[in-house]
Design a protein around this motif. Structure first.
Motif, short mmCIF file in Angstrom:
data_model
loop_
_atom_site.label_atom_id
_atom_site.label_comp_id
_atom_site.label_asym_id
_atom_site.label_seq_id
_atom_site.Cartn_x
_atom_site.Cartn_y
_atom_site.Cartn_z
N LEU A 67 0.08 -27.98 7.66
CA LEU A 67 -0.37 -27.95 9.06
C LEU A 67 -1.51 -27.07 9.20
CD1 LEU A 67 -0.02 -28.27 12.00
CD2 LEU A 67 1.64 -26.31 11.91
N LYS A 68 -2.56 -27.81 9.61
CA LYS A 68 -4.09 -27.07 9.29
C LYS A 68 -4.49 -27.03 10.92
CE LYS A 68 -5.56 -27.80 4.74
NZ LYS A 68 -6.36 -28.47 3.89
N VAL A 69 -5.13 -26.08 11.35
CA VAL A 69 -5.66 -25.93 12.67
C VAL A 69 -6.87 -25.14 12.62
CG1 VAL A 69 -5.37 -25.25 15.31
CG2 VAL A 69 -3.20 -26.01 13.95
N PHE A 70 -8.15 -25.90 12.85
CA PHE A 70 -9.34 -25.22 12.66
C PHE A 70 -9.41 -25.02 11.38
CE2 PHE A 70 -8.12 -22.88 16.70
CZ PHE A 70 -8.46 -23.93 17.78
N GLY A 71 -8.97 -25.78 10.39
CA GLY A 71 -9.31 -25.99 8.95
C GLY A 71 -8.18 -24.57 8.18
N GLN A 72 -7.44 -23.88 9.17
CA GLN A 72 -6.85 -22.83 8.59
C GLN A 72 -5.37 -23.42 8.32
OE1 GLN A 72 -6.87 -19.22 7.91
NE2 GLN A 72 -4.88 -19.86 7.24
N ASP A 88 -8.28 -18.97 19.66
CA ASP A 88 -9.19 -20.30 19.84
C ASP A 88 -8.17 -21.22 20.60
OD1 ASP A 88 -11.75 -19.33 19.03
OD2 ASP A 88 -11.28 -19.71 17.00
N ILE A 89 -7.10 -20.71 20.98
CA ILE A 89 -6.31 -21.81 21.51
C ILE A 89 -5.82 -21.48 23.07
CG2 ILE A 89 -3.93 -22.95 21.48
CD1 ILE A 89 -4.00 -22.62 18.25
N GLY A 90 -6.10 -22.30 23.79
CA GLY A 90 -5.52 -22.22 25.42
C GLY A 90 -4.25 -22.71 25.70
N TYR A 91 -3.08 -22.08 26.26
CA TYR A 91 -1.99 -22.62 26.39
C TYR A 91 -1.48 -22.79 27.74
CZ TYR A 91 -1.31 -20.64 21.86
OH TYR A 91 -1.40 -20.33 20.48
N LYS A 166 -11.18 -23.73 21.63
CA LYS A 166 -11.47 -24.88 21.01
C LYS A 166 -10.51 -26.07 21.27
CE LYS A 166 -13.75 -22.64 17.27
NZ LYS A 166 -13.58 -22.08 15.75
N LEU A 167 -9.17 -25.52 21.64
CA LEU A 167 -7.90 -26.34 21.60
C LEU A 167 -7.20 -25.80 22.84
CD1 LEU A 167 -5.82 -28.55 20.50
CD2 LEU A 167 -5.13 -26.67 18.99
N VAL A 168 -6.56 -26.73 23.69
CA VAL A 168 -5.60 -26.49 24.71
C VAL A 168 -4.40 -27.26 24.38
CG1 VAL A 168 -5.22 -26.69 27.00
CG2 VAL A 168 -7.37 -26.03 26.38
N GLU A 195 -16.24 -30.83 30.03
CA GLU A 195 -17.58 -29.78 30.06
C GLU A 195 -17.27 -28.96 28.91
OE1 GLU A 195 -17.18 -28.28 34.16
OE2 GLU A 195 -17.33 -30.26 35.09
N GLN A 196 -16.23 -28.34 28.65
CA GLN A 196 -16.40 -27.42 27.77
C GLN A 196 -16.36 -27.82 26.40
OE1 GLN A 196 -13.36 -24.21 28.40
NE2 GLN A 196 -14.11 -23.77 30.48
N GLY A 197 -16.03 -29.04 26.02
CA GLY A 197 -16.06 -29.77 24.70
C GLY A 197 -14.78 -29.33 24.10
N CYS A 198 -13.61 -29.02 24.51
CA CYS A 198 -12.64 -28.53 23.89
C CYS A 198 -11.51 -29.61 23.66
CB CYS A 198 -11.86 -27.68 24.54
SG CYS A 198 -10.92 -27.80 26.13
#
Length: 245
Positions: A67-72, A88-91, A166-168, A195-198
């Motif tokens: 399970l990789k998120v942003f390459g992590q 880097d995640i919005g919930y 980066k991710l919602v 608009e934000q590119g997420c």
């Protein structure tokens, strides 16, 4: 040029409990989501959607698979690594989870307080500007008890997006709203995210909002269905990384 996925899941399994009480809830999940996509996940209650969302958000520890998120890599990740990914995640959740003792502005500002890169900026002004962007310019200093359900969810959206994640990840954000408010909320998420590119991954039972998606995936009994829809908005990604059809 190869487009790297924001989310890259391979052979993910997850279990609740231990020993004789252990129950498997996710089975061999494979999923890739690319930058800028709005992906909706559908499926019946108890199918594992929220469990997968919490694993992606670093709110649970992944157990088996990749399970990789942003390459992590989150399987076996340390607490510090999970915290870094969460920054880097919005919930956005079904229950808006606003603090009743704080105004709309203060609830949104809390999200900024967690990010060192905003130190030195006027966080109150930044929070107010984000609330204005979601249509709450006149309500920035109102407490949650004085806001409607739709307005509370707009505050939750502002809180999730104010730090430009980066991710919602959104879990049933329209479930407690009437059809008009629900539609307004998801269209707002769609516009601000573009608009934000997420990237957005949104879990829903609401068939009325499926048209906002670039792609729809379906989960049942802890497994993703072997097909999904390809968005016309993403021909370059579809060409480079063909989805199952």
């Amino acid at each position: 040029m190869t487009v790297q996925p924001i989310i890259d899941i391979k052979n993910l399994n997850y279990y609740f409990g231990k020993g004789a009480l252990q129950k498997q809830v996710l089975f061999q999940v494979d999923l890739q989501i690319y930058p800028g996509e709005i992906v909706l996940m559908t499926g019946p209650s108890g199918s594992g959607k929220t469990t997968l969302l919490t694993l992606l958000g670093g709110l649970r520890s992944a157990q088996a698979g990749s399970l990789k998120v942003f390459g992590q890599q989150l399987c076996g990740a340390t607490k510090a690594q999970l915290v870094q990914v969460r920054r880097d995640i919005g919930y956005i959740f079904q229950a808006h989870n606003l603090l009743k003792c704080l105004t709309a502005r203060q609830n949104v500002q809390m999200s900024l307080d967690l990010h060192e890169e905003f130190a030195g900026e006027n966080l109150g002004e930044k929070a107010a500007a984000m609330l204005a962007a979601v249509g709450l310019r006149e309500w920035v200093d109102y407490y949650p008890e004085n806001l409607s359900g739709g307005q509370k969810q707009r505050v939750a959206i502002a809180r999730a997006l104010v730090s430009h994640p980066k991710l919602v990840l959104a879990d049933e954000p329209t479930a407690a709203l009437d059809s008009k408010s629900g539609r307004e909320v998801v269209e707002l998420m769609q516009r601000l995210a573009k608009e934000q590119g997420c990237t957005i991954l949104l879990v829903t039972h609401d068939n009325r909002i499926l048209d906002i998606a670039d792609r729809i995936i379906h989960m049942e009994d802890g497994q993703l269905a072997p097909h999904s829809s390809i968005a016309p908005n993403f021909p370059n990604i579809a060409d480079a990384h063909p989805y199952n059809s």
